[in-house]
Enzyme design. Structure first.
Site, PDB file in Angstrom:
ATOM      1  N   LYS A 152       0.868  -1.190   0.000  1.00  0.00           N
ATOM      2  CA  LYS A 152       0.000   0.000   0.000  1.00  0.00           C
ATOM      3  C   LYS A 152       0.901   1.236   0.000  1.00  0.00           C
ATOM      4  CE  LYS A 152      -3.636  -2.677   0.709  1.00  0.00           C
ATOM      5  NZ  LYS A 152      -4.599  -2.970  -0.386  1.00  0.00           N
ATOM      6  N   SER A 204      -9.713  -1.433  -2.271  1.00  0.00           N
ATOM      7  CA  SER A 204      -8.532  -1.663  -1.448  1.00  0.00           C
ATOM      8  C   SER A 204      -8.936  -1.908   0.004  1.00  0.00           C
ATOM      9  CB  SER A 204      -7.582  -0.452  -1.528  1.00  0.00           C
ATOM     10  OG  SER A 204      -6.495  -0.605  -0.633  1.00  0.00           O
TER      11      SER A 204
END
Length: 329
Positions: A151, A284
């Site tokens: 991320k 996500s």
């Protein structure tokens, strides 16, 4: 898969290392002693070889398997050291970091970017730096450390992070304390939203169908729909990158991570931890849903794409994306 390879590499290095040590410090000196003894006997008597001489001569020849295993030990040791402390390759398994990283990308991770760590306990042995906002990092998933996630760092320790659920934008107040009357707000800029090159496919199962241009319930129908994702640029503490969103899609607020004493979609990042988000914001699973990443969980910083296969999630590659090789983040 990466954990299995690391385990196999460690075991292979250990086994070949033991064989190398036995060969170097025990077997080889023993052969040399036997050869020396047999040579002295032949010089003194000048007779035919005795049984001991034959044994000594045979001992001079290494078994092929011993030589093979001992010779590959230095190579395995070098690979193990590089993977554990310097660089390690990772594969992008999902689209949570689109459009910067795609499914099928193989990235190189700089493992010493945030400290040289014990690969087993994750304890920092030597400090070499700390993450910055905008860094793309690989880390051990806090809920299941056996999984590696990738991320973007959004919030640093002490930051107050807020997420606008309507406009899907981030607001950050660095070094936030409740006593501040007018806390500093980090300037984060966004470009205008435009259509992206990516289309997200939705499979509608059950009794759904299209009739007269509208989605309606029809018996025994299955429909596949595609929605073009929108894109805009986000400048996060000077790091410019593209963000993808799904038009009209709302976050799953019922499973948001809610910090004690804080309203929904607002978090204070604890010391020694980080707030991370994917660039594909509506696809996500990140800190919004499961919380913060401890510094000890950080594996390293993604720095380059060394290979990229044209593939979709869960399917076999169909080609190579040469134009993506070498991208640095």
């Amino acid at each position: 898969m990466a954990h299995i390879f690391s385990l196999i590499l460690t075991i292979a290095t250990l086994i070949t290392g033991i064989i190398w040590c036995l060969e170097r410090f025990k077997l080889s000196p023993a052969r040399l002693r036997l050869l020396a003894q047999s040579g002295q006997k032949r010089q003194g008597t000048n007779t035919t070889l005795t049984t001991e001489d034959i044994i000594a001569v045979k001992a001079n020849h290494k078994p092929e398997w011993t030589e093979a295993y001992a010779s590959i030990f230095p190579v395995l040791l070098l690979v193990l050291i590089v993977r554990s402390f310097v660089f390690e390759p990772f594969q992008i398994p999902s689209g949570s970091m689109m459009p910067e990283l795609l499914v099928g990308d193989f990235i190189l991770v700089k493992k010493f970017a945030y400290g040289i760590k014990d690969p087993i306990t994750r304890t920092t042995l030597i400090e070499t730096g700390h993450p910055k906002r905008g860094d793309v990092v690989v880390f051990k998933y806090p809920i299941n450390p056996d999984l590696d996630y990738i991320k973007r760092i959004v919030g640093l320790p002490g930051d107050r992070v807020s997420y606008d659920l309507i406009n899907k934008r981030v607001m950050i107040q660095p070094d936030y304390t409740n006593e501040q009357d007018y806390p500093t707000v980090l300037p984060i800029t966004y470009s205008d939203i435009s259509p992206s090159d990516f289309v997200q496919i939705f499979n509608l199962t059950g009794s759904h169908g299209i009739k007269n241009g509208f989605l309606q319930v029809l018996p025994d129908q299955q429909v596949t729909c595609g929605i073009r994702l929108t894109q805009h640029k986000e400048s996060l503490d000077g790091v410019l990158h593209n963000i993808l969103t799904v038009p009209g899609q709302q976050d799953q607020l019922n499973i948001y991570f809610q910090q004690s004493g804080k309203p929904l979609a607002e978090w204070i990042v604890p010391q020694g931890e980080y707030f991370v988000m994917g660039d594909n914001r509506d696809n996500s699973a990140d800190s919004r849903y499961w919380g913060f990443v401890p510094e000890r969980n950080l594996v390293g910083k993604a720095i380059a794409i060394w290979m990229s296969f044209d593939k979709q999630e869960g399917k076999w590659p169909t080609g190579v994306r040469l134009n993506r090789i070498g991208g640095i983040y």
